[in-house]
Design an enzyme around this catalytic site. Structure first.
Site, PDB file in Angstrom:
ATOM      1  N   HIS A   1       0.801  -1.221   0.000  1.00 49.78           N
ATOM      2  CA  HIS A   1       0.000   0.000   0.000  1.00 49.78           C
ATOM      3  C   HIS A   1       0.837   1.276   0.000  1.00 49.78           C
ATOM      4  O   HIS A   1       0.552   2.191   0.770  1.00 49.78           O
ATOM      5  CB  HIS A   1      -0.897   0.035   1.248  1.00 49.78           C
ATOM      6  CG  HIS A   1      -1.929  -1.036   1.295  1.00 49.78           C
ATOM      7  ND1 HIS A   1      -2.574  -1.402   2.454  1.00 49.78           N
ATOM      8  CD2 HIS A   1      -2.455  -1.824   0.331  1.00 49.78           C
ATOM      9  CE1 HIS A   1      -3.445  -2.369   2.202  1.00 49.78           C
ATOM     10  NE2 HIS A   1      -3.385  -2.650   0.918  1.00 49.78           N
TER      11      HIS A   1
HETATM   12  C1  LIG Z   1      -0.401  -7.434  -4.510  1.00 54.83           C
HETATM   13  C2  LIG Z   1      -1.248  -6.249  -4.128  1.00 54.83           C
HETATM   14  C3  LIG Z   1      -2.379  -6.444  -3.339  1.00 54.83           C
HETATM   15  C4  LIG Z   1      -3.180  -5.351  -2.982  1.00 54.83           C
HETATM   16  N1  LIG Z   1      -4.348  -5.577  -2.310  1.00 54.83           N
HETATM   17  C5  LIG Z   1      -5.219  -4.551  -2.110  1.00 54.83           C
HETATM   18  C6  LIG Z   1      -6.522  -4.784  -1.597  1.00 54.83           C
HETATM   19  O1  LIG Z   1      -6.937  -5.918  -1.365  1.00 54.83           O
HETATM   20  N2  LIG Z   1      -7.340  -3.705  -1.402  1.00 54.83           N
HETATM   21  C7  LIG Z   1      -6.937  -2.440  -1.676  1.00 54.83           C
HETATM   22  O2  LIG Z   1      -7.704  -1.506  -1.443  1.00 54.83           O
HETATM   23  N3  LIG Z   1      -5.713  -2.181  -2.174  1.00 54.83           N
HETATM   24  C8  LIG Z   1      -4.863  -3.217  -2.435  1.00 54.83           C
HETATM   25  N4  LIG Z   1      -3.651  -2.973  -3.017  1.00 54.83           N
HETATM   26  C9  LIG Z   1      -3.281  -1.564  -3.308  1.00 54.83           C
HETATM   27  C10 LIG Z   1      -4.026  -0.943  -4.492  1.00 54.83           C
HETATM   28  O3  LIG Z   1      -4.150  -1.862  -5.554  1.00 54.83           O
HETATM   29  C11 LIG Z   1      -3.291   0.331  -4.927  1.00 54.83           C
HETATM   30  O4  LIG Z   1      -3.267   1.235  -3.834  1.00 54.83           O
HETATM   31  C12 LIG Z   1      -3.952   1.038  -6.105  1.00 54.83           C
HETATM   32  O5  LIG Z   1      -4.018   0.189  -7.234  1.00 54.83           O
HETATM   33  C13 LIG Z   1      -3.198   2.318  -6.449  1.00 54.83           C
HETATM   34  O6  LIG Z   1      -3.722   2.880  -7.637  1.00 54.83           O
HETATM   35  P1  LIG Z   1      -2.875   3.882  -8.517  1.00 54.83           P
HETATM   36  O7  LIG Z   1      -3.779   4.346  -9.607  1.00 54.83           O
HETATM   37  O8  LIG Z   1      -2.261   4.888  -7.623  1.00 54.83           O
HETATM   38  O9  LIG Z   1      -1.656   3.031  -9.103  1.00 54.83           O
HETATM   39  P2  LIG Z   1      -1.658   1.704 -10.019  1.00 54.83           P
HETATM   40  O10 LIG Z   1      -2.979   1.014  -9.956  1.00 54.83           O
HETATM   41  O11 LIG Z   1      -0.447   0.919  -9.649  1.00 54.83           O
HETATM   42  O12 LIG Z   1      -1.510   2.267 -11.506  1.00 54.83           O
HETATM   43  C14 LIG Z   1      -0.344   2.832 -12.029  1.00 54.83           C
HETATM   44  C15 LIG Z   1      -0.329   2.546 -13.522  1.00 54.83           C
HETATM   45  O13 LIG Z   1       0.658   3.348 -14.162  1.00 54.83           O
HETATM   46  C16 LIG Z   1       1.349   2.567 -15.111  1.00 54.83           C
HETATM   47  N5  LIG Z   1       2.682   3.167 -15.297  1.00 54.83           N
HETATM   48  C17 LIG Z   1       3.665   3.307 -14.370  1.00 54.83           C
HETATM   49  N6  LIG Z   1       4.738   3.901 -14.918  1.00 54.83           N
HETATM   50  C18 LIG Z   1       4.430   4.161 -16.208  1.00 54.83           C
HETATM   51  C19 LIG Z   1       5.141   4.767 -17.299  1.00 54.83           C
HETATM   52  N7  LIG Z   1       6.390   5.235 -17.139  1.00 54.83           N
HETATM   53  N8  LIG Z   1       4.517   4.866 -18.507  1.00 54.83           N
HETATM   54  C20 LIG Z   1       3.235   4.407 -18.671  1.00 54.83           C
HETATM   55  N9  LIG Z   1       2.531   3.821 -17.678  1.00 54.83           N
HETATM   56  C21 LIG Z   1       3.122   3.705 -16.463  1.00 54.83           C
HETATM   57  C22 LIG Z   1       1.399   1.180 -14.481  1.00 54.83           C
HETATM   58  O14 LIG Z   1       1.646   0.170 -15.454  1.00 54.83           O
HETATM   59  C23 LIG Z   1       0.015   1.087 -13.844  1.00 54.83           C
HETATM   60  O15 LIG Z   1      -0.952   0.577 -14.745  1.00 54.83           O
HETATM   61  C24 LIG Z   1      -2.820  -4.039  -3.390  1.00 54.83           C
HETATM   62  C25 LIG Z   1      -1.691  -3.847  -4.184  1.00 54.83           C
HETATM   63  C26 LIG Z   1      -0.911  -4.929  -4.576  1.00 54.83           C
HETATM   64  C27 LIG Z   1       0.277  -4.691  -5.453  1.00 54.83           C
END
Ligand SMILES: Cc1cc2nc3c(=O)[nH]c(=O)nc-3n(C[C@H](O)[C@H](O)[C@H](O)COP(=O)(O)OP(=O)(O)OC[C@H]3O[C@@H](n4cnc5c(N)ncnc54)[C@H](O)[C@@H]3O)c2cc1C
Ligand SMILES: *[C@@H]1O[C@H](CO)[C@@H](O)[C@H](O)[C@H]1NC(C)=O
Ligand SMILES: *[C@@H]1O[C@H](CO)[C@@H](O)[C@H](O)[C@H]1NC(C)=O
Length: 548
Positions: free
Chosen positions: A479
């Site tokens: 997280h």
């Molecule tokens: C194994 C695991 C289990 C989890 N379990 C839970 C749960 O049960 N419940 C919960 O609430 N949360 C959970 N989480 C946390 C939750 O999934 C994250 O907090 C959430 O997805 C964050 O969203 P975000 O949009 O900030 O980032 P992300 O969803 O990580 O999205 C970032 C995106 O940007 C893309 N990206 C990165 N760099 C580049 C680049 N240079 N060029 C183009 N694209 C790029 C990536 O490929 C990705 O698709 C878990 C996370 C993991 C890894």
């Protein structure tokens, strides 16, 4: 019997999914224009929602750029660890003594849907007081009353007992249901009752108590932002989605973000924006991209010869929930399920305890010697996971080099604040109480199951023993947040303002888990959904959710 039935239902639903995807597939992935109104970088939880909401206006053109591929299924609960960005933290000073090089493995979803498509689907909004604290610190528009309508708007509650609750929504994109409940679930609730806790809806009024796990699952299939928002939006003519496209830099001219460089099929591309660039690459990659573009701590950028565009504390304030797996073997009960309890502190739970009715293999990279002691032989049993919801340790993300493909330096700096150790020991004490309740006493658990040779210098079960145990085997809950902190304009520790605009730069916002001023006291995906819904309204200049 019931477990087998559950698996069969999931498989059928997935086949329907593949079929629908094939029928709908179009060419959008191959079309890229030179200029768009909005460019969204990163198609994870936040980026999927932003791209969907902004393209609701057919007159607005949107490009979503995602490094990963499209996967029609995402990954179900049991295999979230396979498809990932594969990061390791730097060696930790105060934790991870039972891991190779004292490093923590940090998977990230490199796929359309991001980490939201590899996560464990647990639906948790955090405490109302998280948002009240943000507001108190000066984040106008981020108090609980401001954000609750966005949690409700994004939700499609399936559980009959919560449908009419004023805290829950029906008809939004993300389904909320609960998993299979076994005999062991009831035992857990009986234990809670014995300890004087009430049953509670931990996403409702009262955070303290025992509750059934709420999960983002619709008819047995993952209900994530990319599936529920983007799946339909993806075929809008005004939204282009460029996959396998790795963004390397944001072009900034005269303090305005004007375009994005990315690499696709080994070729360099550049697209420009008429209005704004929205950075949604997540807590690790959003700060990395800002720094590569000259926005970050001045001295760090100068060390790497990157021309400084804006001197901001990008990458600092990194936070994560550290947690502890406590496995227990038993032959007395049929197991394989998850439930949840949040406890302690009337307004601010500082510990979350998840009861997983299964034993887990070494998914986390313990050294072999550690694993031999701590990972149980396969068999019947349950694992209680204790996580610290309001950590005080702070870490950082830094660049390793100017190369965008180089992994950044991730240092969560776990347990550098010793108060975090005390909180986790407090969690262990609650766990001990749970195991002393009648339902657990009847399971024939072994007294010395958690007696480890690597902490044998301390008296078993003393505070010092548990501290040693925690510093060896506590792990990430995946997280990470807060590396592009939001807060009032005049606070030098912050990167974006309360409308999520990067300070001092026009036409650039950060919208993802990196903007949380502090980590929320629960899993981070749903707060990220809320942030994205809220930001879409800021950008469009509308209030789409009904205020209370
Ligand atoms: C194994 C695991 C289990 C989890 N379990 C839970 C749960 O049960 N419940 C919960 O609430 N949360 C959970 N989480 C946390 C939750 O999934 C994250 O907090 C959430 O997805 C964050 O969203 P975000 O949009 O900030 O980032 P992300 O969803 O990580 O999205 C970032 C995106 O940007 C893309 N990206 C990165 N760099 C580049 C680049 N240079 N060029 C183009 N694209 C790029 C990536 O490929 C990705 O698709 C878990 C996370 C993991 C890894
Ligand atoms: C973040 O947490 C720290 C430590 O508890 C607290 O002092 C600070 O006020 C919090 N800030 C915000 C914006 O919530
Ligand atoms: C449990 O619920 C009852 C009835 O609503 C309430 O009076 C009591 O204070 C609650 N107990 C705890 C520990 O929250």
């Amino acid at each position: 019997m019931s477990v087998q039935l559950g698996i069969i239902i999931i498989v059928c639903a997935l086949l329907v999914n593949i079929f629908m995807e094939k029928k709908q597939h179009t060419q959008t992935d191959d079309v890229i224009n030179d200029v768009y109104d909005y460019i969204v970088v990163g198609g994870g939880t936040a980026g999927s929602i932003i791209a969907t909401r902004l393209s609701e206006d057919a007159a607005t053109s949107v490009l979503l750029i995602e490094a990963g591929v499209f996967h029609p299924l995402g990954f179900q609960h049991n295999i979230p660890y396979i498809f990932d960005g594969g990061y390791y933290t730097v060696s930790q000073k105060h934790s991870h003594k039972g891991f190779n090089d004292q490093k923590s493995y940090w998977p990230r979803g490199r796929v359309l849907g991001g980490s939201g498509n590899i996560n464990a689907m647990q639906y948790t909004r955090g405490s109302p007081w998280n948002y009240e604290e943000w507001k108190k610190a000066g984040c106008d528009g981020w108090g609980y009353r401001d954000v609750l309508p966005y949690f409700i708007k994004s939700e499609d509650m399936q559980l009959p007992e919560f449908v009419s609750s004023p805290f829950h929504g029906k008809g939004g994109p993300l389904a909320v249901s609960s998993g299979y409940q076994s005999e062991a679930t009831q035992l857990f609730f009986h234990a809670g009752q014995e300890l004087g806790y009430n049953r509670t809806d931990y996403n409702g009024y009262d955070q303290e108590g025992f509750g059934v796990l709420q999960t983002n699952i619709r008819n047995g299939v993952r209900s994530s932002a990319s599936f529920e928002y983007l799946r339909k939006a993806r075929y809008r003519p005004n939204l282009h989605v460029s996959l396998r496209s790795f963004v390397t830099k944001i072009s900034i001219k005269a303090n305005r973000a004007v375009g994005v460089y990315f690499v696709k099929d080994s070729r360099k591309h550049y697209v420009s924006t008429r209005k704004e660039i929205i950075l949604s690459a997540g807590t690790i990659n959003s700060p990395q991209l800002l720094m590569l573009s000259g926005i970050g701590p001045k001295t760090h950028l100068q060390e790497l010869d990157i021309p400084v565009v804006a001197d901001l504390p990008v990458g600092e304030n990194l936070q994560d929930h550290l947690g502890l797996f406590m496995p227990s073997k038993t032959d007395k009960v049929e197991t394989l399920n998850a439930d949840l309890m949040q406890s302690k502190g009337h307004i601010y739970p500082d510990i979350q305890i998840i009861n997983i009715f299964a034993l887990l293999p070494n998914l986390f990279g313990f050294t072999e010697a550690t694993a031999r002691e701590i990972v149980p032989e396969p068999g019947n049993g349950f694992t209680i996971y204790i996580l610290i919801t309001k950590p005080l340790s702070r870490g950082s993300i830094k660049l390793r080099s100017k190369d965008a493909f180089d992994y950044p330096l991730i240092d969560p700096n776990y347990l550098s604040d010793t108060r975090d150790v005390k909180t986790l020991v407090g969690g262990v004490r609650i766990w001990e109480k749970i195991l002393q309740t009648r339902p657990y006493q009847n399971m024939g658990l072994k007294e010395d199951e958690h007696k480890m040779s690597f902490c044998s210098q301390h008296e078993f079960r003393s505070n010092a023993y548990w501290e040693c145990y925690i510093r060896h085997v506590a792990i990430t809950t995946y997280h990470p947040t807060s590396t592009c902190k939001m807060d009032p304009e005049n606070d030098p520790s912050t990167v974006v303002d309360t409308q999520l605009r990067v300070k001092g730069i026009k036409g650039l916002r950060v919208v993802d888990a990196s903007i949380f001023p502090n980590i929320t006291s629960g899993n981070t995906n749903i707060p990220t959904v809320m942030v994205a819904e809220r930001a879409a309204d800021f950008i469009r200049g509308v209030d789409s959710a009904t205020y209370l």
